[in-house]
Design a protein around this motif. Sequence first.
Motif, PDB file in Angstrom:
ATOM      1  N   GLY A   1      42.300  40.106  39.364  1.00  0.00           N
ATOM      2  CA  GLY A   1      43.525  39.656  39.999  1.00  0.00           C
ATOM      3  C   GLY A   1      44.669  39.692  39.009  1.00  0.00           C
ATOM      4  N   VAL A   2      45.809  40.236  39.432  1.00  0.00           N
ATOM      5  CA  VAL A   2      46.979  40.353  38.569  1.00  0.00           C
ATOM      6  C   VAL A   2      48.046  39.348  38.985  1.00  0.00           C
ATOM      7  CG1 VAL A   2      48.827  41.881  37.811  1.00  0.00           C
ATOM      8  CG2 VAL A   2      46.518  42.788  38.153  1.00  0.00           C
ATOM      9  N   ALA A   3      48.375  39.324  40.256  1.00  0.00           N
ATOM     10  CA  ALA A   3      49.418  38.428  40.758  1.00  0.00           C
ATOM     11  C   ALA A   3      49.199  38.203  42.244  1.00  0.00           C
ATOM     12  CB  ALA A   3      50.803  39.028  40.514  1.00  0.00           C
ATOM     13  N   ALA A   4      49.661  37.055  42.712  1.00  0.00           N
ATOM     14  CA  ALA A   4      49.522  36.740  44.130  1.00  0.00           C
ATOM     15  C   ALA A   4      50.710  35.909  44.596  1.00  0.00           C
ATOM     16  CB  ALA A   4      48.221  35.986  44.391  1.00  0.00           C
TER      17      ALA A   4
ATOM     18  N   MET B   1      43.329  34.630  42.743  1.00  0.00           N
ATOM     19  CA  MET B   1      42.999  35.688  41.781  1.00  0.00           C
ATOM     20  C   MET B   1      41.583  36.249  42.025  1.00  0.00           C
ATOM     21  SD  MET B   1      45.563  36.191  39.732  1.00  0.00           S
ATOM     22  CE  MET B   1      46.808  35.753  40.911  1.00  0.00           C
ATOM     23  N   ASP B   2      40.900  35.730  43.023  1.00  0.00           N
ATOM     24  CA  ASP B   2      39.539  36.164  43.316  1.00  0.00           C
ATOM     25  C   ASP B   2      39.571  37.255  44.378  1.00  0.00           C
ATOM     26  OD1 ASP B   2      36.915  36.513  43.999  1.00  0.00           O
ATOM     27  OD2 ASP B   2      36.535  34.421  44.526  1.00  0.00           O
ATOM     28  N   PRO B   3      39.165  38.476  44.042  1.00  0.00           N
ATOM     29  CA  PRO B   3      39.230  39.569  45.033  1.00  0.00           C
ATOM     30  C   PRO B   3      38.363  39.319  46.262  1.00  0.00           C
ATOM     31  CG  PRO B   3      38.070  40.272  43.053  1.00  0.00           C
ATOM     32  CD  PRO B   3      38.673  38.951  42.743  1.00  0.00           C
TER      33      PRO B   3
ATOM     34  N   TYR C   1      50.025  34.261  38.465  1.00  0.00           N
ATOM     35  CA  TYR C   1      49.776  35.443  37.649  1.00  0.00           C
ATOM     36  C   TYR C   1      48.584  35.214  36.724  1.00  0.00           C
ATOM     37  CZ  TYR C   1      54.549  36.630  39.013  1.00  0.00           C
ATOM     38  OH  TYR C   1      55.687  36.914  39.731  1.00  0.00           O
ATOM     39  N   VAL C   2      47.908  36.299  36.412  1.00  0.00           N
ATOM     40  CA  VAL C   2      46.908  36.220  35.360  1.00  0.00           C
ATOM     41  C   VAL C   2      47.660  36.069  34.038  1.00  0.00           C
ATOM     42  CG1 VAL C   2      46.773  38.726  34.994  1.00  0.00           C
ATOM     43  CG2 VAL C   2      44.801  37.273  34.494  1.00  0.00           C
TER      44      VAL C   2
END
Length: 124
Positions: free
Chosen positions: A47-50, A107-109, A59-60
Motif C-alpha cells: 500500500g502506498v496511499a489511500a 494499506m492492506d491490499p 501514506y506509507v
Amino acid sequence: HVQLVESGGGSVRTGGSLRLSCAASGFRTDTYCMGWFRQSPGKSREGVAAVDSTGYTQYVDSVKDRFTISRDNAKKTLYLKMNDLKPEGTAMYYCAAANHPYILTPMDPTAYYYWGQGTQVTVS
C-alpha cells in the motif's frame, strides 16, 4: 460495472516526478475508499496511499512528504502525484477501490475489492 483504468506511468530519473491517474467508472469515487498500491518483481503488493470517502488520506512512511493522493469526484479520477522519485519506487502501480466508504486497514491490499490493470513506473 466497476472499472479502474490507470495511466501516467513511465521512466524517470531519480529525483523526478510523475502523476498517475486512475479513471473510475461504475461508481461514485466519493463513496468508496480508494488507494494506490505498488508491486515489484518478487515482492508482495504494498500500500502506498489511500483516501477514504471523507477525504482523509494515509501514506506509507517511505513516501510521506513526497507523494500526494487526491481525488476529483466530478471527473471520477484518482491521482497520485509522486515527487523526488527514488529507484526503490520502481514498480507496477495499481489503483484500487474498496466497496466501503472507509476501511480499518487502508494499506492492506486484501481490503480492496476492485483493481485496475496497473501502470509501470521505472526510476533510474
